[in-house]
Design a protein around this motif. Structure first.
Motif, mmCIF file in Angstrom:
data_model
loop_
_atom_site.group_PDB
_atom_site.id
_atom_site.type_symbol
_atom_site.label_atom_id
_atom_site.label_comp_id
_atom_site.label_asym_id
_atom_site.label_seq_id
_atom_site.Cartn_x
_atom_site.Cartn_y
_atom_site.Cartn_z
ATOM 1 N N VAL A 10 -9.209 -25.518 -12.091
ATOM 2 C CA VAL A 10 -8.632 -24.446 -11.284
ATOM 3 C C VAL A 10 -7.480 -23.811 -12.070
ATOM 4 C CG1 VAL A 10 -7.437 -23.858 -9.147
ATOM 5 C CG2 VAL A 10 -9.282 -25.551 -9.117
ATOM 6 N N GLY A 11 -7.699 -22.580 -12.523
ATOM 7 C CA GLY A 11 -6.656 -21.835 -13.218
ATOM 8 C C GLY A 11 -6.318 -22.383 -14.587
ATOM 9 N N GLY A 12 -5.315 -21.746 -15.196
ATOM 10 C CA GLY A 12 -4.879 -22.163 -16.522
ATOM 11 C C GLY A 12 -4.803 -20.997 -17.481
ATOM 12 N N ASP A 13 -4.393 -21.302 -18.710
ATOM 13 C CA ASP A 13 -4.286 -20.285 -19.750
ATOM 14 C C ASP A 13 -5.263 -20.606 -20.873
ATOM 15 O OD1 ASP A 13 -3.112 -22.425 -21.092
ATOM 16 O OD2 ASP A 13 -1.071 -21.702 -20.773
ATOM 17 N N ALA A 14 -4.995 -20.102 -22.066
ATOM 18 C CA ALA A 14 -5.935 -20.268 -23.179
ATOM 19 C C ALA A 14 -6.135 -21.729 -23.559
ATOM 20 C CB ALA A 14 -5.443 -19.463 -24.385
ATOM 21 N N ARG A 15 -5.152 -22.573 -23.294
ATOM 22 C CA ARG A 15 -5.309 -24.004 -23.586
ATOM 23 C C ARG A 15 -6.464 -24.602 -22.795
ATOM 24 N NH1 ARG A 15 0.972 -25.511 -22.697
ATOM 25 N NH2 ARG A 15 0.716 -23.775 -21.248
ATOM 26 N N GLN A 16 -6.630 -24.128 -21.561
ATOM 27 C CA GLN A 16 -7.647 -24.707 -20.686
ATOM 28 C C GLN A 16 -9.057 -24.443 -21.200
ATOM 29 O OE1 GLN A 16 -6.247 -26.689 -18.865
ATOM 30 N NE2 GLN A 16 -6.750 -26.614 -16.688
ATOM 31 N N ILE A 17 -9.213 -23.394 -21.991
ATOM 32 C CA ILE A 17 -10.531 -23.080 -22.547
ATOM 33 C C ILE A 17 -11.027 -24.238 -23.408
ATOM 34 C CG2 ILE A 17 -11.796 -21.539 -24.101
ATOM 35 C CD1 ILE A 17 -9.889 -19.300 -23.179
ATOM 36 N N ILE A 32 -15.640 -24.089 -12.812
ATOM 37 C CA ILE A 32 -14.349 -23.451 -13.044
ATOM 38 C C ILE A 32 -14.073 -22.396 -11.974
ATOM 39 C CG2 ILE A 32 -14.378 -23.910 -15.519
ATOM 40 C CD1 ILE A 32 -15.261 -21.052 -16.026
ATOM 41 N N ALA A 33 -12.829 -22.354 -11.509
ATOM 42 C CA ALA A 33 -12.398 -21.369 -10.512
ATOM 43 C C ALA A 33 -11.139 -20.683 -11.031
ATOM 44 C CB ALA A 33 -12.119 -22.043 -9.171
ATOM 45 N N GLY A 34 -11.104 -19.369 -10.873
ATOM 46 C CA GLY A 34 -9.958 -18.622 -11.359
ATOM 47 C C GLY A 34 -10.111 -18.166 -12.792
ATOM 48 N N PHE A 35 -11.339 -17.963 -13.221
ATOM 49 C CA PHE A 35 -11.616 -17.537 -14.598
ATOM 50 C C PHE A 35 -12.502 -16.290 -14.622
ATOM 51 C CE2 PHE A 35 -10.405 -21.937 -14.973
ATOM 52 C CZ PHE A 35 -9.692 -22.002 -16.167
ATOM 53 N N GLU A 36 -12.358 -15.444 -13.624
ATOM 54 C CA GLU A 36 -13.232 -14.275 -13.493
ATOM 55 C C GLU A 36 -13.132 -13.328 -14.691
ATOM 56 O OE1 GLU A 36 -12.044 -15.878 -9.560
ATOM 57 O OE2 GLU A 36 -10.894 -15.047 -11.236
ATOM 58 N N ASP A 59 -14.963 -35.216 -8.719
ATOM 59 C CA ASP A 59 -14.469 -36.494 -9.238
ATOM 60 C C ASP A 59 -13.113 -36.290 -9.905
ATOM 61 O OD1 ASP A 59 -16.849 -38.008 -8.584
ATOM 62 O OD2 ASP A 59 -17.826 -36.952 -10.241
ATOM 63 N N ALA A 60 -12.943 -35.113 -10.516
ATOM 64 C CA ALA A 60 -11.694 -34.802 -11.208
ATOM 65 C C ALA A 60 -11.322 -33.345 -10.963
ATOM 66 C CB ALA A 60 -11.838 -35.063 -12.707
ATOM 67 N N LEU A 61 -10.119 -33.124 -10.481
ATOM 68 C CA LEU A 61 -9.566 -31.779 -10.353
ATOM 69 C C LEU A 61 -8.587 -31.590 -11.506
ATOM 70 C CD1 LEU A 61 -8.813 -29.078 -9.026
ATOM 71 C CD2 LEU A 61 -7.236 -30.359 -7.532
ATOM 72 N N ILE A 62 -8.829 -30.598 -12.348
ATOM 73 C CA ILE A 62 -8.005 -30.389 -13.534
ATOM 74 C C ILE A 62 -7.235 -29.086 -13.373
ATOM 75 C CG2 ILE A 62 -8.005 -30.107 -16.037
ATOM 76 C CD1 ILE A 62 -10.925 -31.677 -15.550
ATOM 77 N N LEU A 63 -5.928 -29.227 -13.287
ATOM 78 C CA LEU A 63 -5.029 -28.099 -13.078
ATOM 79 C C LEU A 63 -4.334 -27.727 -14.384
ATOM 80 C CD1 LEU A 63 -3.464 -29.273 -9.686
ATOM 81 C CD2 LEU A 63 -5.162 -27.450 -10.013
ATOM 82 N N PRO A 64 -3.661 -26.577 -14.424
ATOM 83 C CA PRO A 64 -2.940 -26.183 -15.639
ATOM 84 C C PRO A 64 -1.800 -27.144 -15.971
ATOM 85 C CG PRO A 64 -3.236 -24.315 -14.159
ATOM 86 C CD PRO A 64 -3.623 -25.541 -13.398
ATOM 87 N N VAL A 65 -1.109 -26.860 -17.066
ATOM 88 C CA VAL A 65 -0.021 -27.716 -17.536
ATOM 89 C C VAL A 65 1.015 -27.944 -16.437
ATOM 90 C CG1 VAL A 65 1.947 -27.786 -19.111
ATOM 91 C CG2 VAL A 65 -0.318 -27.214 -19.982
ATOM 92 N N VAL A 66 1.463 -26.877 -15.783
ATOM 93 C CA VAL A 66 2.285 -27.026 -14.572
ATOM 94 C C VAL A 66 1.335 -26.777 -13.415
ATOM 95 C CG1 VAL A 66 4.244 -26.186 -13.256
ATOM 96 C CG2 VAL A 66 4.367 -26.250 -15.758
ATOM 97 N N SER A 75 -0.938 -21.066 -11.769
ATOM 98 C CA SER A 75 -0.937 -20.106 -12.876
ATOM 99 C C SER A 75 -2.369 -19.936 -13.376
ATOM 100 C CB SER A 75 -0.040 -20.615 -14.010
ATOM 101 O OG SER A 75 -0.139 -19.781 -15.135
ATOM 102 N N ALA A 76 -2.845 -18.701 -13.370
ATOM 103 C CA ALA A 76 -4.244 -18.455 -13.721
ATOM 104 C C ALA A 76 -4.341 -17.150 -14.514
ATOM 105 C CB ALA A 76 -5.098 -18.390 -12.459
ATOM 106 N N LEU A 77 -4.246 -17.268 -15.819
ATOM 107 C CA LEU A 77 -4.225 -16.112 -16.704
ATOM 108 C C LEU A 77 -5.488 -15.275 -16.594
ATOM 109 C CD1 LEU A 77 -2.732 -14.638 -19.050
ATOM 110 C CD2 LEU A 77 -3.922 -16.168 -20.622
#
Length: 298
Positions: A10-17, A32-36, A59-66, A75-77
């Motif tokens: 859910v969300g994130g910046d270029a690192r999440q890619i 992935i959600a928030g990557f339109e 099983d796992a929810l992966i959020l951005p750094v903060v 935060s969802a770039l």
């Protein structure tokens, strides 16, 4: 391998890619959600809308750094609109589900506690924090070079805090030929700083050491570079605050006095998102693999 593990990003910046790509390569089921607005296409990755139905099988929810702020905003770039993590989303997760983020705010911590969902803060790991300190230091040096008319070499550069970021910052400055001063709180840090060839001093004596400083790098996330401290600094000095927001510097007074002061959290995601993403991805895969093993042994 992460075969069969349902991971929701859910969300994130270029690192999440890089993290998404790594999980897909490890054969996880990735949603992935928030990557339109993201143009990249990932093999085996599905784009979803953030709903309770999506979270129900995670099983796992992966959020951005903060992970999110204290109102649930994520935060969802690459999102076309605001993205909010609501209480219903956490409540919908299965009890074995785990939330992964870099560092969590009280809002996320309280929700995970309320619904007994395990929360893992990746940046609490020493290995991740140490690796992450490298692009942080490089980004801080870039900012210093861009905002000064003198070389780092030969400068009097002060680092406050001898944690993982502070240590790497001081060593990088030393490598460029700066005269490094290190503000510490512990006697063992004082000894190590002296052994490294830096000039150590106790943080409580900061006011007596800033008169001739050219560059000041703060890593301590409490108000430490106060108006009183700034009043003793040369007007040509530059302050780069690497602590998490809101930082540890009185930016209002620095501006009033004409001293350039910049808050610079999240530098790895700005200056080296690919490297920073790979660091997070490797740690995340290891953590999820450990979680699978724990569940299997239970």
């Amino acid at each position: 391998m992460l075969t069969g593990v349902r991971t929701v990003f859910v969300g994130g910046d270029a690192r999440q890619i890089e993290v998404i790509r790594k999980c897909a390569e490890m054969d996880a089921s990735v949603m992935i959600a928030g990557f339109e607005k993201l143009q990249d296409s990932f093999q085996g990755v599905t784009r979803e809308t953030l709903t309770t139905e999506l979270m129900a099988d995670a099983d796992a929810l992966i959020l951005p750094v903060v992970g999110c702020d204290d109102e649930g905003r994520v935060s969802a770039l690459f999102s076309e609109g605001p993205l909010r993590l609501l209480e219903d989303h956490i409540a919908a997760m299965p009890k074995h589900g785990v939330v992964y983020t870099g560092m969590a705010k009280p809002y996320l911590r309280s929700l995970c506690e309320k619904y007994t969902i395990k929360l893992v803060e990746i940046f609490e790991r020493d290995d991740v924090a140490i690796y992450n300190s490298i692009p942080t230091a490089e980004g801080a040096l870039m900012m210093a070079i861009q905002n000064t008319d003198f070389t780092v070499h030969g400068s009097t550069s002060m680092v406050l805090g001898m944690g993982r970021t502070g240590f790497t910052m001081a060593r990088s400055l030393q490598g460029l030929g700066a005269n490094v001063m290190m503000g510490v709180r512990k006697s063992e840090h004082y000894a190590r700083a002296e052994e490294m060839g830096w000039k150590p001093f106790l943080i409580k004596d900061l006011g007596t050491h800033v008169a001739g400083v050219d560059l000041l790098f703060n890593t301590i996330p409490t108000m430490i570079v106060t108006a009183q401290i700034i009043s003793k600094m040369p007007r040509e000095a530059v302050i780069i605050d690497l602590a998490s927001a809101p930082g540890g510097c009185d930016f209002r007074y620095a501006e009033k006095r004409g001293i350039k002061a910049m808050l610079a959290p999240g530098l790895p995601g700005i200056v080296a998102p690919k490297t920073a993403g790979i660091i997070i991805a490797n740690a995340l895969v290891e953590l999820i693999s450990e979680e699978i093993k724990i569940r299997g042994d239970a």
